[in-house]
Write an enzyme that holds these catalytic residues in place. Structure first.
Site, PDB file in Angstrom:
ATOM      1  N   GLU A 148       0.840  -1.196   0.000  1.00  0.00           N
ATOM      2  CA  GLU A 148       0.000   0.000   0.000  1.00  0.00           C
ATOM      3  C   GLU A 148       0.875   1.247   0.000  1.00  0.00           C
ATOM      4  O   GLU A 148       1.757   1.390   0.852  1.00  0.00           O
ATOM      5  CB  GLU A 148      -0.909   0.028   1.229  1.00  0.00           C
ATOM      6  CG  GLU A 148      -2.014  -1.016   1.208  1.00  0.00           C
ATOM      7  CD  GLU A 148      -2.946  -0.912   2.401  1.00  0.00           C
ATOM      8  OE1 GLU A 148      -4.063  -1.436   2.326  1.00  0.00           O
ATOM      9  OE2 GLU A 148      -2.559  -0.293   3.436  1.00  0.00           O
ATOM     10  N   CYS A 149       0.645   2.141  -0.914  1.00  0.00           N
ATOM     11  CA  CYS A 149       1.201   3.487  -0.957  1.00  0.00           C
ATOM     12  C   CYS A 149       2.732   3.488  -0.834  1.00  0.00           C
ATOM     13  O   CYS A 149       3.433   3.282  -1.811  1.00  0.00           O
ATOM     14  CB  CYS A 149       0.546   4.361   0.104  1.00  0.00           C
ATOM     15  SG  CYS A 149       0.714   6.138  -0.218  1.00  0.00           S
ATOM     16  N   GLY A 150       3.279   3.695   0.357  1.00  0.00           N
ATOM     17  CA  GLY A 150       4.724   3.685   0.529  1.00  0.00           C
ATOM     18  C   GLY A 150       5.326   2.367   0.096  1.00  0.00           C
ATOM     19  O   GLY A 150       6.420   2.328  -0.480  1.00  0.00           O
ATOM     20  N   SER A 187      -1.091  -0.858  -4.419  1.00  0.00           N
ATOM     21  CA  SER A 187      -2.047   0.230  -4.636  1.00  0.00           C
ATOM     22  C   SER A 187      -1.665   1.468  -3.832  1.00  0.00           C
ATOM     23  O   SER A 187      -0.929   1.392  -2.847  1.00  0.00           O
ATOM     24  CB  SER A 187      -3.451  -0.214  -4.226  1.00  0.00           C
ATOM     25  OG  SER A 187      -3.528  -0.360  -2.821  1.00  0.00           O
TER      26      SER A 187
END
Length: 468
Positions: free
Chosen positions: A326-328, A429
């Site tokens: 996720e993200c990072g 994502s």
């Protein structure tokens, strides 16, 4: 169960510092404080959990249904004496015009008396109509007290107290003076995380001493005790026998994890094995990999320097290891990160580059529609999920033809229309999911890890039979 909501008239009133101070001061007195945070947030809950000595849980009426909010709250109460919920933004702020997902609505739903933190800078008599307006706007919400914050001195405090006591029936629970020590470092996405601050415990204890000396803690406890009958504590569900090992990045670069999501992974049969992307040289033995959000851009030099770990991660995913990021985590699995004129090589699993932008790219709640590319079992194409995103980076230079697990119907995701890029058995994502928000991602991911392991075992057995 004694309980209260700490809210404010508006955002940036110093509410988080006051709540951290209250949790730390009450915990120092021996009270078992269970902190909660309203809305999607990782960083404030880290500090609240640090202050209380118990993991902070998030209550999100937009992502969770009423039963989910109540269940999360009740499970958090198990073993605690006092529940302290920190609101987000102002008391009546929320996504819906009717206030159905506001802090006030959460207070009504859980029977929480409200302690209002008011930024008193530049204010004297004017505090009275402000408080009267809050009382009149929704008389069903009980404002049990006010904490005057950022007070300019004893004379200023006296004027504020006189106005509140003369015009309202709201008790003043404390007056916290403007103090440079009552700060936590900030950056582009909010406060700096606890994991990045070497003296986090000392800072929290100091904030607790300062706030505790200027707030009537006995009066705060009395306000919480006056909440009356409410939801009973609920023992959390027992974890299933652990038969799946999931490697999880836990370090200065990656620390954005919801405690109840980690519990959901364990309840689905996962054993979580932490590793450090900055210092460890290889992934631990595991059936799957989970890299959450964080601030990889602030550690990108160290992440690049750890060639052994980057290689271990890339080779494991290319070999078919199930992975979720996720993200990072997505940024770490890209080819590179670019920020402030510098660039650093990352794991190189995703054929794109994470480029930091001067302003947020995606911010707020996200709505996703599942596609046929989603590999996790238990879903269906077209199924809807909600999550949230807050990122300053954009994934650039992606080739055409990649598969994505979701179409984005609200939010930014990757390139505005898609999210959850699929590479091998990786789904990565910008959107953060919550298993408690009906996405059910945790048991689905564990089930996917089992499926992949079974296929690997069958393939290995077949190869051995063929060789024989």
């Amino acid at each position: 169960m004694d309980r209260l909501l700490v809210s404010a008239a508006h955002k940036s009133s110093g509410k988080t510092i006051v709540t951290v101070g209250l949790c730390a001061a009450l915990a120092a007195q021996g009270t078992r404080v269970q902190p909660f945070k309203k809305g999607p947030d990782y960083i404030d809950p880290m500090w609240l959990g640090h202050a209380a000595g118990r993991p902070c849980l998030n209550l999100d009426p937009y992502l969770m249904d009423q039963a989910g909010v109540e269940r999360c709250f009740r499970e958090g109460l198990h073993g605690a004496q006092l529940a302290v919920v920190e609101g987000n933004k102002g008391l009546h702020d929320g996504m819906a015009l009717d206030g159905s997902n506001s802090n006030a609505a959460l207070a009504a739903r859980l029977g929480l008396p409200v302690v209002l933190v008011v930024d008193a800078r530049g204010m004297t008599r004017g505090i009275a109509p402000l408080l009267l307006g809050f009382q009149a706007f929704d008389p069903s919400i009980r404002i049990a007290g006010v904490i005057l914050n950022r007070v300019g001195g004893s004379r200023h405090e006296g004027k504020l107290r006189a106005a509140v006591e003369h015009y309202t029936d709201i008790p003043v629970l404390g007056a916290v003076a403007e103090d440079a020590r009552l700060t936590l470092d900030e950056r582009h996405l909010g406060l700096v995380t606890c994991s990045e601050v070497g003296d986090a415990r000392h800072r929290v204890q100091r904030i607790g001493r300062i706030v505790g000396a200027q707030v009537n803690l006995a009066a705060v406890r009395a306000a919480a005790a006056a909440a009356g009958a409410g939801l009973d504590p609920l023992a959390p569900g027992r974890p299933a026998p652990a038969d799946v090992r999931i490697a999880i990045a836990r370090d200065r670069a990656f620390s954005f994890y919801y405690p109840d999501d980690l519990a959901a992974l364990e309840q689905a049969g996962a054993h979580l094995v932490p590793f450090d992307t900055l210092h460890d040289t290889r992934l631990p033995d595991a059936d799957a990999l989970f890299i959450g959000g964080g601030f990889p851009e602030t550690c990108m030099g160290e992440l690049e320097a750890n060639v052994a770990m980057r290689t271990s991660v890339r080779e494991a995913i290319e070999d078919g290891l199930p992975a979720y990021a996720e993200c990072g985590g997505l940024m770490y699995l890209a080819r590179s990160i670019h920020w402030n004129g510098r660039s650093a090589r990352m794991a190189g699993v995703i054929p794109g580059d994470a480029v930091m932008q001067p302003r947020p790219v995606g911010r707020g709640y996200a709505h996703l529609r599942e596609t046929v590319a989603m590999p996790w079992p238990g879903g269906a194409a077209g199924a809807l999920a909600r999550g949230h995103e807050f990122h300053h980076s954009r994934l650039e230079n992606l080739p055409a033809g990649l598969d994505y697990a979701w179409e984005v119907t609200r939010g930014e995701g990757i390139a505005g229309a898609r999210d959850g890029v699929r590479v091998h058995n990786l789904v990565a994502s910008y959107t953060h999911l919550r298993s408690a928000a009906a996405s059910g991602w945790a048991p689905r991911f564990v089930a996917f890890a089992r499926e992949c392991r079974a296929r690997r075992s069958a393939r290995t057995a077949g190869e051995a039979l063929f060789a024989a």
